[in-house]
Scaffold this active site. Structure first.
Site, PDB file in Angstrom:
ATOM      1  N   ARG A   1      -1.090  -5.347  -2.699  1.00 42.57           N
ATOM      2  CA  ARG A   1      -1.709  -5.388  -1.366  1.00 42.57           C
ATOM      3  C   ARG A   1      -2.492  -4.094  -1.200  1.00 42.57           C
ATOM      4  NH1 ARG A   1      -0.545  -3.525   3.672  1.00 42.57           N
ATOM      5  NH2 ARG A   1      -1.026  -4.903   5.415  1.00 42.57           N
TER       6      ARG A   1
ATOM      7  N   LYS B   1      -0.813   4.997   1.025  1.00 48.21           N
ATOM      8  CA  LYS B   1       0.378   5.371   1.809  1.00 48.21           C
ATOM      9  C   LYS B   1       0.747   6.842   1.660  1.00 48.21           C
ATOM     10  CE  LYS B   1       2.358   0.910   2.713  1.00 48.21           C
ATOM     11  NZ  LYS B   1       3.383  -0.088   2.462  1.00 48.21           N
TER      12      LYS B   1
HETATM   13  N1  HH2 Z   1       2.555  -2.308   4.357  1.00 47.62           N
HETATM   14  C1  HH2 Z   1       1.949  -2.265   5.574  1.00 47.62           C
HETATM   15  C2  HH2 Z   1       1.820  -3.438   6.329  1.00 47.62           C
HETATM   16  N2  HH2 Z   1       2.250  -4.618   5.866  1.00 47.62           N
HETATM   17  N3  HH2 Z   1       3.256  -5.897   4.153  1.00 47.62           N
HETATM   18  C3  HH2 Z   1       3.851  -5.962   2.952  1.00 47.62           C
HETATM   19  N4  HH2 Z   1       4.291  -7.131   2.467  1.00 47.62           N
HETATM   20  N5  HH2 Z   1       4.033  -4.844   2.178  1.00 47.62           N
HETATM   21  C4  HH2 Z   1       3.630  -3.609   2.598  1.00 47.62           C
HETATM   22  O1  HH2 Z   1       3.851  -2.622   1.861  1.00 47.62           O
HETATM   23  C5  HH2 Z   1       2.996  -3.502   3.880  1.00 47.62           C
HETATM   24  C6  HH2 Z   1       2.830  -4.685   4.644  1.00 47.62           C
HETATM   25  C7  HH2 Z   1       1.420  -0.969   6.097  1.00 47.62           C
HETATM   26  O2  HH2 Z   1       0.099  -0.782   5.682  1.00 47.62           O
HETATM   27  P1  HH2 Z   1      -1.210  -1.130   6.562  1.00 47.62           P
HETATM   28  O3  HH2 Z   1      -1.240  -2.572   6.961  1.00 47.62           O
HETATM   29  O4  HH2 Z   1      -2.388  -0.671   5.804  1.00 47.62           O
HETATM   30  O5  HH2 Z   1      -1.065  -0.204   7.826  1.00 47.62           O
HETATM   31  P2  HH2 Z   1      -0.704  -0.498   9.344  1.00 47.62           P
HETATM   32  O6  HH2 Z   1       0.652  -1.124   9.346  1.00 47.62           O
HETATM   33  O7  HH2 Z   1      -0.736   0.868  10.000  1.00 47.62           O
HETATM   34  O8  HH2 Z   1      -1.726  -1.439   9.911  1.00 47.62           O
END
Ligand code: HH2
Length: 276
Positions: free
Chosen positions: A255, A221
């Site tokens: 995660r 992040k």
């Molecule tokens: N962060 C993201 C998405 N979902 N869910 C939880 N529970 N906690 C988090 O910190 C979280 C989440 C964002 O990360 P990512 O899925 O890698 O990116 P994107 O939303 O751009 O697909």
């Protein structure tokens, strides 16, 4: 508290668990989304399991700052075939969505955990999940993805996040959800500055005081970019360090994008903890 009821599974959280991120998106911030390709998603899932993942988290809508919402039908069309294809893999399947219709479709397809970055606040979200046996990850977010990073403000970020999570747990429990199904997440980067994120990581124990398991998602992040000065493709070291520190501060599930390196780091921690 050390057992999480999670659909077809009971997850023992007396040791930290690694949730692998499988983004079925074309536009995730980390650049590793596989779009709508089922075969690419299965290949990613297989690699994550071989690397030691305990849970697979499937997401079909990017929640990166500034992301545009994805129509419900598109999200369902991306998620459901992958959940169905993974249903006999004997691994807990999490679906990352804010939409009640997607929650229902995912549960019907066999999802074991619903991960809602919006904390089940959408009208109908609590009703969509309350009668299932899925685990529920309740995350804190200030604002909504399109605008959340513009000017996040808190008087006491840790207290406000804790109070929000407490209120959402009460709403879920009032609808009949057992506490053994609930996981809490402070929501790193979701309507938070670097200082807010650091305060939450430093005081994770205050969220643990609720007695429910904690999930932490900091992998790759921008807070890690702000600390290290590195672009998203060069945040492996900082991601692993942050995951390890989160577990040391009480996180039960991390995660992550980089499963193998995180699993190795947690093995080192476990080895130290088992030494008297
Ligand atoms: N962060 C993201 C998405 N979902 N869910 C939880 N529970 N906690 C988090 O910190 C979280 C989440 C964002 O990360 P990512 O899925 O890698 O990116 P994107 O939303 O751009 O697909």
């Amino acid at each position: 508290m050390s057992i999480l009821r999670c659909g077809r599974f009971e997850l023992d959280l007396s040791r930290p668990r690694v949730m692998a991120i499988i983004n079925l998106t074309p536009d995730s911030f980390s650049g590793d989304g596989v779009g709508g390709e089922v075969s690419a998603a299965l290949a990613r899932a297989k690699a994550a399991l071989e690397a030691g993942a305990d849970i697979l988290d499937l997401g079909a809508e990017s929640t990166r700052p500034g992301a545009e919402p994805v129509p419900e039908a598109v999200e369902i069309a991306r998620i459901v075939p992958v959940v169905r294809a993974l249903a006999d893999w004997r691994v807990p399947l999490s679906v990352d969505t804010m939409k009640p219709a997607v929650m229902r479709a995912a549960l019907e397809a066999g999802a074991d955990l619903i991960n809602d970055v919006n904390g089940f606040r959408a009208p109908g979200a609590v009703q969509a999940v309350c009668d299932s046996d899925a685990a529920l990850c309740v995350m804190h977010m200030q604002g909504e993805p399109r605008t959340m990073q513009i000017e996040p403000r808190y008087v006491d970020v840790v207290g406000e996040v804790a109070a929000f999570l407490d209120e959402r747990v009460s709403a879920l429990c009032a609808a009949g959800v057992a506490r053994e199904r609930i996981v809490l997440d402070p929501g790193f980067g979701f309507g938070k500055t670097l200082d807010h994120n650091l305060a939450l990581l430093t005081h994770l124990d205050r969220l643990c005081a609720a007695g429910l398991p904690i999930l932490v998602g900091v992998s790759r992040k921008s807070m890690l970019g702000a600390i290290t000065g590195r672009p998203v493709g060069q945040r492996l070291g900082s991601s692993v360090a942050a995951a390890l520190l989160a577990v040391q501060r009480g996180a039960h599930i991390v995660r992550v994008h980089d499963v193998a390196d995180t699993v190795d780091a947690l093995k080192v921690l476990a080895a130290l903890q088992s030494t008297v």
